[in-house]
Design a protein around this motif. Structure first.
Motif, PDB file in Angstrom:
ATOM      1  N   LEU A 181       2.346  19.368 -37.523  1.00 40.98           N
ATOM      2  CA  LEU A 181       2.491  20.144 -36.289  1.00 40.98           C
ATOM      3  C   LEU A 181       2.029  21.584 -36.480  1.00 40.98           C
ATOM      4  O   LEU A 181       1.442  22.180 -35.578  1.00 40.98           O
ATOM      5  CB  LEU A 181       3.953  20.111 -35.829  1.00 40.98           C
ATOM      6  CG  LEU A 181       4.417  18.766 -35.249  1.00 40.98           C
ATOM      7  CD1 LEU A 181       5.939  18.713 -35.176  1.00 40.98           C
ATOM      8  CD2 LEU A 181       3.803  18.537 -33.876  1.00 40.98           C
ATOM      9  N   LYS A 221      -1.706  21.512 -36.334  1.00 42.04           N
ATOM     10  CA  LYS A 221      -2.138  21.338 -34.944  1.00 42.04           C
ATOM     11  C   LYS A 221      -1.982  22.641 -34.170  1.00 42.04           C
ATOM     12  O   LYS A 221      -2.879  23.061 -33.433  1.00 42.04           O
ATOM     13  CB  LYS A 221      -1.314  20.240 -34.288  1.00 42.04           C
ATOM     14  CG  LYS A 221      -1.681  19.979 -32.831  1.00 42.04           C
ATOM     15  CD  LYS A 221      -0.798  18.893 -32.229  1.00 42.04           C
ATOM     16  CE  LYS A 221      -1.139  18.673 -30.761  1.00 42.04           C
ATOM     17  NZ  LYS A 221      -0.283  17.650 -30.150  1.00 42.04           N
ATOM     18  N   ARG A 222      -0.829  23.299 -34.363  1.00 46.92           N
ATOM     19  CA  ARG A 222      -0.573  24.571 -33.690  1.00 46.92           C
ATOM     20  C   ARG A 222      -1.610  25.622 -34.074  1.00 46.92           C
ATOM     21  O   ARG A 222      -2.151  26.329 -33.214  1.00 46.92           O
ATOM     22  CB  ARG A 222       0.824  25.065 -34.059  1.00 46.92           C
ATOM     23  CG  ARG A 222       1.184  26.441 -33.496  1.00 46.92           C
ATOM     24  CD  ARG A 222       2.300  27.073 -34.307  1.00 46.92           C
ATOM     25  NE  ARG A 222       1.896  27.269 -35.686  1.00 46.92           N
ATOM     26  CZ  ARG A 222       2.731  27.523 -36.690  1.00 46.92           C
ATOM     27  NH1 ARG A 222       4.024  27.586 -36.467  1.00 46.92           N
ATOM     28  NH2 ARG A 222       2.285  27.696 -37.922  1.00 46.92           N
ATOM     29  N   ASN A 223      -1.922  25.711 -35.369  1.00 50.21           N
ATOM     30  CA  ASN A 223      -2.893  26.694 -35.849  1.00 50.21           C
ATOM     31  C   ASN A 223      -4.288  26.425 -35.286  1.00 50.21           C
ATOM     32  O   ASN A 223      -5.025  27.358 -34.944  1.00 50.21           O
ATOM     33  CB  ASN A 223      -2.924  26.696 -37.377  1.00 50.21           C
ATOM     34  CG  ASN A 223      -1.619  27.199 -37.984  1.00 50.21           C
ATOM     35  OD1 ASN A 223      -0.830  27.859 -37.311  1.00 50.21           O
ATOM     36  ND2 ASN A 223      -1.383  26.880 -39.240  1.00 50.21           N
ATOM     37  N   ASN A 260      -4.242  27.467 -31.704  1.00 54.53           N
ATOM     38  CA  ASN A 260      -4.266  28.933 -31.621  1.00 54.53           C
ATOM     39  C   ASN A 260      -5.676  29.475 -31.834  1.00 54.53           C
ATOM     40  O   ASN A 260      -6.094  30.441 -31.188  1.00 54.53           O
ATOM     41  CB  ASN A 260      -3.315  29.535 -32.656  1.00 54.53           C
ATOM     42  CG  ASN A 260      -1.865  29.485 -32.205  1.00 54.53           C
ATOM     43  OD1 ASN A 260      -1.581  29.374 -31.024  1.00 54.53           O
ATOM     44  ND2 ASN A 260      -0.942  29.556 -33.142  1.00 54.53           N
ATOM     45  N   ARG A 313      -3.140  27.346 -24.897  1.00 54.93           N
ATOM     46  CA  ARG A 313      -2.006  28.122 -25.405  1.00 54.93           C
ATOM     47  C   ARG A 313      -0.688  27.400 -25.115  1.00 54.93           C
ATOM     48  O   ARG A 313       0.226  27.400 -25.948  1.00 54.93           O
ATOM     49  CB  ARG A 313      -1.980  29.505 -24.761  1.00 54.93           C
ATOM     50  CG  ARG A 313      -0.876  30.406 -25.334  1.00 54.93           C
ATOM     51  CD  ARG A 313      -0.746  31.714 -24.597  1.00 54.93           C
ATOM     52  NE  ARG A 313      -1.855  32.610 -24.839  1.00 54.93           N
ATOM     53  CZ  ARG A 313      -2.804  32.907 -23.941  1.00 54.93           C
ATOM     54  NH1 ARG A 313      -2.765  32.368 -22.740  1.00 54.93           N
ATOM     55  NH2 ARG A 313      -3.780  33.737 -24.237  1.00 54.93           N
ATOM     56  N   GLU A 317      -0.309  24.168 -24.902  1.00 51.51           N
ATOM     57  CA  GLU A 317      -0.236  23.069 -25.871  1.00 51.51           C
ATOM     58  C   GLU A 317       0.213  23.594 -27.233  1.00 51.51           C
ATOM     59  O   GLU A 317       1.015  22.955 -27.926  1.00 51.51           O
ATOM     60  CB  GLU A 317      -1.608  22.385 -26.002  1.00 51.51           C
ATOM     61  CG  GLU A 317      -2.042  21.600 -24.776  1.00 51.51           C
ATOM     62  CD  GLU A 317      -3.388  20.914 -24.988  1.00 51.51           C
ATOM     63  OE1 GLU A 317      -3.660  20.500 -26.136  1.00 51.51           O
ATOM     64  OE2 GLU A 317      -4.155  20.808 -24.028  1.00 51.51           O
ATOM     65  N   SER A 318      -0.301  24.759 -27.601  1.00 54.24           N
ATOM     66  CA  SER A 318       0.077  25.371 -28.879  1.00 54.24           C
ATOM     67  C   SER A 318       1.561  25.713 -28.904  1.00 54.24           C
ATOM     68  O   SER A 318       2.249  25.480 -29.903  1.00 54.24           O
ATOM     69  CB  SER A 318      -0.758  26.632 -29.116  1.00 54.24           C
ATOM     70  OG  SER A 318      -0.312  27.316 -30.270  1.00 54.24           O
ATOM     71  N   ASP A 319       2.064  26.245 -27.788  1.00 48.61           N
ATOM     72  CA  ASP A 319       3.491  26.582 -27.706  1.00 48.61           C
ATOM     73  C   ASP A 319       4.341  25.325 -27.853  1.00 48.61           C
ATOM     74  O   ASP A 319       5.394  25.344 -28.512  1.00 48.61           O
ATOM     75  CB  ASP A 319       3.797  27.267 -26.376  1.00 48.61           C
ATOM     76  CG  ASP A 319       3.192  28.669 -26.285  1.00 48.61           C
ATOM     77  OD1 ASP A 319       2.820  29.210 -27.348  1.00 48.61           O
ATOM     78  OD2 ASP A 319       3.077  29.205 -25.169  1.00 48.61           O
ATOM     79  N   ALA A 324       3.478  22.555 -29.455  1.00 47.96           N
ATOM     80  CA  ALA A 324       3.401  22.122 -30.851  1.00 47.96           C
ATOM     81  C   ALA A 324       4.297  22.984 -31.739  1.00 47.96           C
ATOM     82  O   ALA A 324       4.932  22.487 -32.678  1.00 47.96           O
ATOM     83  CB  ALA A 324       1.949  22.191 -31.345  1.00 47.96           C
ATOM     84  N   HIS A 325       4.369  24.286 -31.427  1.00 43.60           N
ATOM     85  CA  HIS A 325       5.221  25.188 -32.221  1.00 43.60           C
ATOM     86  C   HIS A 325       6.698  24.833 -32.056  1.00 43.60           C
ATOM     87  O   HIS A 325       7.457  24.861 -33.028  1.00 43.60           O
ATOM     88  CB  HIS A 325       4.979  26.636 -31.805  1.00 43.60           C
ATOM     89  CG  HIS A 325       5.806  27.621 -32.577  1.00 43.60           C
ATOM     90  ND1 HIS A 325       5.618  27.861 -33.926  1.00 43.60           N
ATOM     91  CD2 HIS A 325       6.865  28.391 -32.202  1.00 43.60           C
ATOM     92  CE1 HIS A 325       6.499  28.743 -34.340  1.00 43.60           C
ATOM     93  NE2 HIS A 325       7.270  29.079 -33.311  1.00 43.60           N
ATOM     94  N   LYS A 326       7.097  24.525 -30.822  1.00 43.72           N
ATOM     95  CA  LYS A 326       8.491  24.141 -30.587  1.00 43.72           C
ATOM     96  C   LYS A 326       8.845  22.881 -31.374  1.00 43.72           C
ATOM     97  O   LYS A 326       9.927  22.787 -31.968  1.00 43.72           O
ATOM     98  CB  LYS A 326       8.718  23.913 -29.092  1.00 43.72           C
ATOM     99  CG  LYS A 326       8.750  25.193 -28.275  1.00 43.72           C
ATOM    100  CD  LYS A 326       8.976  24.908 -26.799  1.00 43.72           C
ATOM    101  CE  LYS A 326       8.969  26.204 -25.985  1.00 43.72           C
ATOM    102  NZ  LYS A 326       9.134  25.931 -24.532  1.00 43.72           N
TER     103      LYS A 326
END
Length: 285
Positions: A33, A36-38, A41, A197, A199-201, A203-205
């Protein structure tokens, strides 16, 4: 007691391995995750840079729009000054009908609307017909005025200036169209960046959730390992106590045997070499 402790240790080892496996699985998922987040971003950053580039291009074209608009207006003002002279002569010579300057302004206004506005087929046809009609009136008025040599020269000069202004207007329209295209691209790209962004948020959660679960399993693993060490200490203490107890019992038995041998010796019995050694070990000799 030792049996209970060993059974508890066995269960703790099983739980410890289970916590370790779960922790590793959760950490692996958290790593996926995070990757994926990186990546998302990075895409967001690239899109924002792209949108910013479109914004710069839009602004550059808008600067050109303003420059050519100012130049066009300046040229038109020169033409209007000549048309004002024409109207004065026209009034002095009782040449009736609409002002050629006003007709020219109406034609320019309608042509600008035709080039810049989005019109339905019927509306555009209506606009074209109106422009055509005004051009006929303009040409008729021009012919009327060309009978006067002074007016003819002024009309020719005014028309040359209008042609120059028309070129500036064409350039203005081209730059305005480019500016609009870059503006639309900028808006679309910013919207795409917002989507990525989000989607990134998400993935971060998910990453945080898995990371917290992995940390919780790790704490349980550490706690189980500590409890196992504590049990090992307790087992060693118990075993040492049993060993020391057996040693005390052995010494007491040896002392009793030695005292029996010594009593036999005092009674006059003959001692063997083994009896003598037993007395020495007990400290009675």
């Amino acid at each position: 007691m030792l049996k209970e402790l060993n059974e508890k240790k066995t269960e703790l080892k099983r739980l410890s391995e289970e916590y370790k496996t779960q922790r590793n699985e959760l950490n692996a998922e958290a790593s996926k995750l995070a990757a994926k987040r990186n990546e998302l971003n990075k895409k967001t950053k690239d899109l924002i840079n792209e949108a910013q580039n479109y914004k710069n291009l839009r602004d550059e074209n808008n600067v050109m729009v303003k420059e050519h608009k100012d130049l066009r207006d300046e040229i038109n003002n020169r033409a209007n000054e000549i048309y004002a002279q024409i109207d004065t002569i026209r009034g002095d010579n009782n040449l009736a009908g609409p002002s050629i300057k006003d007709i020219r302004k109406d034609i320019d206004r309608l042509e600008f609307a035709q080039q810049t506005e989005v019109l339905s087929t019927s509306k555009e046809r209506e606009l074209v017909n109106k422009i055509t009609e005004l051009r006929k009136i303009y040409n008729a008025k021009k012919q009327q005025l060309e009978g006067n040599q002074e007016l003819k020269e002024l009309l020719t000069k005014a028309q040359d200036i209008r042609d120059e202004a028309s070129k500036e207007h064409t350039l203005l329209s081209e730059y305005a169209q480019k500016a609009q295209e870059y503006h639309d691209l900028m808006i679309a790209t910013f919207k795409e960046a917002d989507k990525i962004r989000a989607e990134s948020d998400g993935a971060h959660k998910e990453f945080v959730k898995y990371q917290e679960s992995a940390d919780e399993k790790h704490k349980k693993f550490i706690a189980a390992q500590k409890e196992i060490r504590d049990i090992d200490k307790e087992v060693r203490k118990l075993k040492k106590g049993e060993t020391d107890g057996r040693r005390e019992i052995s010494k007491a038995d040896m002392r009793k045997d030695a005292e029996d041998i010594f009593d036999k010796f005092k009674a006059g019995e003959k001692l063997t070499t083994e009896n003598l050694m037993a007395l020495q070990r007990s400290g009675l000799l």
